[in-house]
Design an enzyme around this catalytic site. Structure first.
Site, short mmCIF file in Angstrom:
data_model
loop_
_atom_site.label_atom_id
_atom_site.label_comp_id
_atom_site.label_asym_id
_atom_site.label_seq_id
_atom_site.Cartn_x
_atom_site.Cartn_y
_atom_site.Cartn_z
N GLU A 126 -11.72 -7.92 21.51
CA GLU A 126 -10.62 -8.28 22.34
C GLU A 126 -9.34 -7.29 22.13
OE1 GLU A 126 -10.66 -12.73 22.01
OE2 GLU A 126 -9.32 -12.31 23.89
N ASN A 184 -4.04 8.91 16.40
CA ASN A 184 -5.07 9.36 17.56
C ASN A 184 -5.99 10.19 16.96
OD1 ASN A 184 -3.67 7.67 19.18
ND2 ASN A 184 -3.01 9.14 20.52
N SER A 218 0.33 -0.93 5.52
CA SER A 218 0.31 0.49 4.99
C SER A 218 1.19 0.39 3.72
CB SER A 218 1.30 1.27 6.01
OG SER A 218 0.83 1.29 7.32
C1 LIG Z 1 6.70 2.71 14.96
C2 LIG Z 1 5.66 2.29 13.84
C3 LIG Z 1 5.43 1.10 13.47
C4 LIG Z 1 4.24 0.87 12.36
N1 LIG Z 1 4.37 -0.56 12.03
C5 LIG Z 1 3.70 -0.86 11.04
C6 LIG Z 1 3.40 -2.14 10.64
O1 LIG Z 1 3.98 -3.24 11.36
N2 LIG Z 1 2.57 -2.61 9.55
C7 LIG Z 1 1.90 -1.65 8.91
O2 LIG Z 1 1.32 -1.82 8.07
N3 LIG Z 1 1.97 -0.29 9.28
C8 LIG Z 1 2.75 0.02 10.45
N4 LIG Z 1 3.26 1.38 10.75
C9 LIG Z 1 2.55 2.62 9.77
C10 LIG Z 1 0.98 3.15 10.61
O3 LIG Z 1 -0.01 2.29 10.72
C11 LIG Z 1 0.70 4.45 9.87
O4 LIG Z 1 2.05 5.34 10.08
C12 LIG Z 1 -0.49 5.20 10.24
O5 LIG Z 1 -1.79 4.35 9.53
C13 LIG Z 1 -0.37 6.55 9.69
O6 LIG Z 1 -0.34 6.66 8.20
P1 LIG Z 1 0.90 7.65 7.83
O7 LIG Z 1 1.95 7.55 8.46
O8 LIG Z 1 0.65 7.46 6.35
O9 LIG Z 1 0.29 9.05 8.01
P2 LIG Z 1 -0.84 9.82 7.28
O10 LIG Z 1 -1.91 9.06 7.01
O11 LIG Z 1 -0.11 10.57 6.16
O12 LIG Z 1 -1.28 10.86 8.40
C14 LIG Z 1 -0.35 11.99 8.76
C15 LIG Z 1 -0.83 12.85 9.59
O13 LIG Z 1 -2.21 13.31 9.45
C16 LIG Z 1 -3.13 13.05 10.05
N5 LIG Z 1 -4.43 12.78 9.40
C17 LIG Z 1 -4.64 12.00 8.28
N6 LIG Z 1 -5.87 11.96 8.05
C18 LIG Z 1 -6.65 12.72 8.82
C19 LIG Z 1 -7.93 13.12 9.13
N7 LIG Z 1 -8.71 12.49 8.36
N8 LIG Z 1 -8.31 13.84 10.08
C20 LIG Z 1 -7.20 14.34 10.80
N9 LIG Z 1 -5.91 14.20 10.59
C21 LIG Z 1 -5.79 13.25 9.80
C22 LIG Z 1 -2.83 11.83 10.59
O14 LIG Z 1 -3.45 11.59 12.04
C23 LIG Z 1 -1.43 12.23 10.98
O15 LIG Z 1 -1.26 12.85 12.04
C24 LIG Z 1 3.72 1.68 11.77
C25 LIG Z 1 3.92 2.94 11.97
C26 LIG Z 1 5.04 3.40 13.09
C27 LIG Z 1 5.34 4.71 13.48
#
Ligand SMILES: Cc1cc2nc3c(=O)[nH]c(=O)nc-3n(C[C@H](O)[C@H](O)[C@H](O)COP(=O)(O)OP(=O)(O)OC[C@H]3O[C@@H](n4cnc5c(N)ncnc54)[C@H](O)[C@@H]3O)c2cc1C
Lengths: 331, 384
Positions: free
Chosen positions: B246, B365, B128
């Protein structure tokens, strides 16, 4: 460990599906609701030929043996096709009489099981573990009641009451009638039969849910609003994704319960399948819009059944109590 | 169809159970999201590895026992039933290792996997970025060609336990000239040390303030060619195909939820009010959910063993377990009543906070529901 249906079981499902598709079960269900049992009896005969009513009957009584997994497989299809009639009750009666025979009282089994397995006897059944009503008492040719440790052929039934599902005809059985068996073995056989009834109802509910999802997916792909199929809207997609999740996680509970036949496992399957099917019904109605709200559109056959099956043979609360208490008659 | 274990599976279960009974720490370890807990968990990984229990499904040459997926599930059941600690190596084991098995070189596997199995090298996932979460392909960190390798720059964030981890793996844009309409092209998947020159790690407190989460600032960090996974430019395909099969099974094993639901039932029997049927029903739902997930996974394992592949179906898993996990912990906290508010009130509070992240990480989700709707139900593709 191979927790997958085998080829034969899958083939059984496929052949029932094909047969029921050809049988126009929605028309039979509508006739049944109106009190015309002939088309339903015709479907019944075909189900009997396929062996459906012999799935809880031992071979010595002209059945196929006690086959709960195949029963679950069959009832998913019966649910998918909205088959009318006391199908669950007939299979559960088979289980009851079989169990009674296993416990040493073989006379009722000898007398009744062959006609039940062959489909000649359309059987309804009221047990203490079920609700107060017997399903389709006016269409049944054999009516069994088990209360207070006594199994009887009911002498008749009270007025037929309307169900939320017009296809399900509900009536109380008269508590008197010929005594077939009595004693603790009746109580035990009744509990056993209730598990079969609950299992078959869970399977039927799962089938109802699958049918609702299939029809709704097809509908939202072709129904256009704002210049695009409504199935492209995320609110619609996500709701249907949740329906699929509910159904797909109820399915293994159903087959797991069929393998163990333990009351808490059956209750878990019944609770999960009931909720999943009902969730499917709510989503199906919403996503069909007003056309889904009409009685003349076939969707209504499954919509109302999903609600009725949720409380038949184990309400959600009762099932959850059984999951934690470990068995019927416990806690 | 059956749920019967073979004699060999039963023997394996007994062996795992006996080992765990003799080794699982009597007192829970401190949280692996803290420095002290991280060290304790690392030591535990070493203890597991010493007797080949840290990665049972890996080939023996890398420290595993070479067992199949069914035995792996059996191990996980026993592990969590025995109260085994959370796995601080999970990002490496669940995410990087499968990729290396499929796309790495023999040299990379031999060099990287054994110290991963032993906890000597703990890996963080650096996917991310501040501007790229769900839309991961929009990432902007770069990899520039240099003599013998690459120079990576940019910012990564939300990297679990990166504050204490040793190395990280992630995706970088190696071809800046790529067509804006095809952001998935020109990405390279590579690995780098978190203590290398040019890396700044800034811890970020999680919801409960625990400091292991981190963001990474990268300024011309050198990565040798040996640490590129697969072909440069093919990073997206490699990252996404992380053995789709897997992964759906292994990201969160049912053993964990079965054990937690059992613990909830014990708690309810000890403290639940008999008349509170609303809470009783939720406890029952926790039991039903754990059983459903367990059986669903056994069914998938059976399909897997029969040579079938499991693709988009893994999204069903993801949404199910993440929502289930929250409901399970909420029920436990409600059962505890006023005590449920205590942050140090035992595993439930920590588990609750962790569960809340489930619907966000590993693909939110919402994104999973899109996948289910489009790939499993065949609904029209929408905007992403
Ligand atoms: C506890 C925790 C551990 C994590 N660990 C790691 C890690 O080790 N390495 C790593 O790289 N990342 C990690 N992450 C990051 C995680 O993968 C991202 O938070 C995730 O991919 C969502 O991205 P974002 O937080 O930028 O949310 P955003 O993408 O900005 O999304 C915000 C909201 O908008 C919604 N949204 C976005 N696009 C759409 C769409 N097209 N349709 C509907 N809804 C949408 C999302 O579902 C979400 O509810 C971690 C996150 C958490 C909370």
């Amino acid at each position: 460990m191979r927790f997958l249906l085998d080829d034969e079981q899958r083939e059984f499902a496929r052949s029932l599906d094909a047969m029921l598709t050809a049988a126009d079960t929605p028309a039979a269900a509508r006739a049944w609701a109106a009190g015309d049992f002939a088309p339903g009896r015709a479907v019944w005969g075909r189900l009997a030929d396929a062996g459906v009513f012999a799935l809880a009957v031992p071979e010595e009584h002209e059945g196929m043996g006690l086959l709960p997994v195949e029963t679950a497989v069959a009832f998913v299809e019966l649910g998918r096709h909205a088959v009318p009639g006391p199908v669950v009750e007939t299979v559960a009666a088979g289980a009851l009489l079989s169990r009674l025979a296993g416990l040493g009282d073989a006379a009722p089994a000898k007398r009744l099981l062959p006609s039940l397995a062959s489909g000649d006897a359309v059987t309804t059944l009221a047990l203490p573990e079920g609700g107060p009503f017997a399903l389709d008492a006016d269409a049944a040719t054999l009516r069994l009641t088990a209360t207070g440790g006594e199994l009887r052929l009911a002498s008749g039934h009270a007025r037929v009451e309307r169900s939320l599902d017009p296809v399900r005809r509900l009536a109380r059985l008269r508590p008197d009638g010929e005594l077939l068996a009595s004693g603790p073995s009746v109580t035990e056989a009744s509990r056993y039969a209730a598990d079969w009834a609950s299992l078959a109802t869970a399977a039927q509910a799962l089938g109802v849910g699958l049918a609702l999802l299939d029809r709704t997916v097809a509908y939202v792909k072709q129904r256009t609003q704002f210049g695009t199929p409504i199935g492209g809207f995320q609110a619609v997609k996500h709701r249907l994704a949740d329906v699929l999740i509910g159904l797909e996680f109820a399915r293994p509970l159903l087959y797991g319960a069929a393998l163990t036949l333990k009351t808490p496992d059956v209750a878990a399957a019944k609770a999960a399948a009931g909720e999943a099917a009902y969730g499917a019904a709510r989503a199906a109605l919403q996503l069909h819009g007003a056309i889904g709200y009409t009685a003349e559109y076939d969707l209504s056959l499954w919509l109302t059944k999903a609600r009725a099956l949720r409380s038949a043979w184990g309400s959600p609360g009762e099932c959850r109590r059984l999951v934690l208490s470990g068995g019927r008659g416990v806690g | 169809m059956d749920l019967d274990f073979t004699a060999g599976e039963g023997e394996f279960r007994q062996r795992a159970r006996a080992w765990l009974a003799g080794h699982v720490p009597g007192q829970p370890l401190p949280s692996l999201e803290t420095r002290e807990g991280f060290a304790a968990h690392r030591a535990w990984e070493g203890e597991l590895a010493a007797d080949r229990w840290s990665v049972v499904s890996w080939p023996e040459e890398y420290g595993g026992q070479g067992v199949d997926i069914v035995k792996w599930l059996v191990f996980e059941e026993e592990y969590f039933a025995a109260g085994g600690p959370g796995r601080v190596s999970q990002n490496g084991i669940n995410l990087l290792a499968p990729t290396l098995f499929d796309f790495g070189t023999d040299e990379q596997r031999a060099r990287i996997l054994p110290p991963m199995a032993s906890g000597e090298v703990i890996w963080a996932q650096a996917w991310s970025e501040p501007e790229s979460g769900s839309d991961l392909a929009s990432l902007r960190s770069t990899a520039r060609r240099t003599e013998g390798g690459w120079l990576i720059s940019g910012q990564k964030t939300w990297s679990s336990r990166a504050a204490f981890a040793d190395r990280a793996f992630g995706l970088f844009r190696s071809d800046p000239a790529v067509d804006a309409a095809k952001p998935h092209r020109g990405l390279t998947y590579l690995m780098f040390p978190l203590d290398a020159d040019g890396v700044t790690v800034r811890p970020i407190g999680r919801l409960d303030g625990k400091p292991a989460f981190a963001e990474l600032f990268l300024d011309d960090v050198f990565v040798p060619d040996d640490d590129v996974i697969g072909e440069p430019g093919q990073g997206w395909r490699i990252a996404m195909s992380t053995t789709g099969n897997e992964r759906g099974l292994t990201l969160r094993s049912p053993g964990r939820f079965v054990a937690t639901a059992d613990r909830l039932v014990r708690q309810w029997r000890a403290h639940g009010g008999p008349g509170d049927t609303a809470l009783r029903d939720r406890v029952a739902d926790a039991v039903i959910g754990a059983r459903a997930y367990q059986l669903f996974t056994w069914a998938n394992a059976s399909r897997f063993a029969a040579g079938e592949t499991i693709g988009a179906e893994s999204s069903l898993n993801k949404v199910f377990w993440s929502e289930y996990d929250i409901a399970l912990h909420e029920t436990a906290l409600d059962l505890l009543g006023a005590e449920g508010e205590l942050a140090d009130g035992g595993d439930w509070a920590e588990g609750y906070v962790f569960s809340l992240a489930g619907p966000i990480y590993a693909g939110t989700n919402e994104i999973q529901r899109d996948i289910i709707a489009e790939r499993l139900l065949g609904l029209p593709k929408g905007r992403r």
